[in-house]
Design an enzyme around this catalytic site. Structure first.
Site, short mmCIF file in Angstrom:
data_model
loop_
_atom_site.label_atom_id
_atom_site.label_comp_id
_atom_site.label_asym_id
_atom_site.label_seq_id
_atom_site.Cartn_x
_atom_site.Cartn_y
_atom_site.Cartn_z
N LYS A 40 11.55 2.02 -0.02
CA LYS A 40 10.37 1.94 0.84
C LYS A 40 9.26 1.18 0.13
O LYS A 40 9.31 0.96 -1.08
CB LYS A 40 9.90 3.34 1.23
N ARG A 134 3.64 18.75 4.44
CA ARG A 134 3.53 17.56 5.27
C ARG A 134 4.39 17.74 6.52
O ARG A 134 4.06 18.56 7.38
CB ARG A 134 3.95 16.31 4.48
N TYR A 261 -19.75 -11.05 -11.41
CA TYR A 261 -20.63 -10.43 -10.42
C TYR A 261 -21.41 -9.28 -11.04
O TYR A 261 -20.86 -8.48 -11.81
CB TYR A 261 -19.83 -9.90 -9.24
N MET A 308 -12.20 -10.94 -6.36
CA MET A 308 -11.10 -10.91 -5.41
C MET A 308 -9.91 -11.73 -5.90
O MET A 308 -8.75 -11.33 -5.73
CB MET A 308 -11.55 -11.43 -4.05
#
Length: 366
Positions: A40, A134, A261, A308
């Site tokens: 997964k 869950r 930044y 980023m």
């Protein structure tokens, strides 16, 4: 997100290491144990299709989290069994039937929402909640009712399973409570499916004597310790993933110069600053400021805020553009692991590799 093949940042995955890790675990399990590889979340960031293709001769099947992950494997030509561990929307049942995908039944309400015609031939495993909180049935009475309803409508109930919350911890108390609960519930069933499984990676490693007749191997396949640093692995595994990039810019900044930044870093003296094309959009999170990378085998601290798309590091000397940078993996005598990232971030190695975005291209070798 489109992979950036024309950027030097790249992931390499050693498929032979994944096969080796699988063999290591299986060699310590009962010979009749059915093994499903958990792929997964894009095989924990390693690349689901390539990993499944490499493992399909070694396993009985694969576990995924949702129907779309299962369909991706089918579309890639994977013919082995596929079990969806999560709850699939009722509207997607025809897709599962068409592609011969095994689903999880976790509540009576979900079963009641199915059309009788959708149940005929539908392959299912029953999820039992023994303490995870869950999804899943919580009593033998509810489980018996669900199985009876499914069988009466010609569904194929082939398995039953639970999931341990703390099999990767030194304290065994909750694990033993859940194990006892699961054993009690299956002992009270009127119909016991052929496959019974409760063992994830951690259970298969540290509680191999408790496995039933099937295991689900995930984190350990990729050479990662499911417990982080709480428990030592009883045998060797190999990390399958490495992450590298290159210096794309190097400059000398004078004392007092600010970087990044927010101007969170100020050069204390004349320093060489290198820029590397990776950032939080790739999974190198902003909290990785003050971590480090390897350049020429030397640890170089990340200075200034993570952007980023770029990070900046302090270099011990000037290096030419295109010099290799190692973010996860080995470089000379130095090494950085996904677990070290996790330690710095205060998280688990699972999250580290799963967050490596699809913008980073994957390359495979054996």
């Amino acid at each position: 997100m489109k992979a950036s093949y024309h950027r030097p940042t790249r992931i390499e995955v050693d498929l032979s290491a994944i096969s080796y890790n699988l063999e290591q675990v299986v060699s310590h399990l009962p010979k009749e144990t059915e093994v499903f590889a958990v792929v997964k979340a894009n095989a924990y960031g390693h690349g689901v299709v390539a990993v499944a293709q490499a493992l399909q001769a070694q396993v009985a099947g694969f576990c995924v989290s949702n129907i779309d992950e299962a369909l991706e494997l089918r579309q890639a030509g994977i013919g082995k069994e596929i079990l969806v561990l999560g709850v699939v929307p009722v509207a997607a049942i025809p897709l599962a039937l068409e592609a011969n995908i095994i689903l999880t039944a976790a509540s009576q309400e979900w079963i009641d929402r199915l059309e009788i015609s959708a149940l005929k031939g539908l392959r299912l495993h029953i999820k039992v909640d023994t303490g995870m909180g869950r999804i899943g049935f919580r009593t033998s009475q509810a489980t018996n009712l669900a199985i009876a309803n499914l069988l009466a409508n010609e569904a194929r109930v082939e398995g039953i399973f639970t999931h341990f919350a703390s099999a990767d911890q030194a304290d065994k108390s909750q694990f033993l409570e859940q194990l006892s609960c699961f054993k009690r519930i299956i002992s009270e069933l009127d119909y016991l499916p052929s496959l019974v499984h409760a063992s994830n990676s951690a259970t298969s490693i540290w509680h191999a004597d408790t496995v039933f007749n099937m295991v689900r191997l995930g984190d350990i396949l990729y050479g990662l310790n499911p417990s982080g640093r709480d428990l030592e692995l009883p045998y060797n595994v190999k990390a399958a993933l490495s992450l590298t990039s290159e210096l794309v810019h190097v400059k000398e900044l004078e004392a007092g110069s600010r970087v990044g930044y927010g101007a969170t870093y100020t050069c204390s003296q004349s320093e060489y600053i290198g820029t590397i094309p990776i950032g939080y959009a790739d999974g190198f999170l902003r909290k990785m400021q003050d971590f480090h990378v390897l350049v020429d085998g030397e640890l170089c601290p990340v200075v200034g805020r993570v952007s980023m798309d770029q990070i900046t590091v302090r270099l011990p000397k000037s290096y030419p553009i295109a010099s290799k940078v190692t973010l996860i993996g080995q470089d000379g005598q130095g090494a950085i692991s996904a677990q070290e990232w996790a330690d710095h971030l205060g998280t688990i190695n699972y999250e580290v590799v799963c967050l490596l975005s699809d913008r980073i291209p994957r390359f495979y070798f054996k």
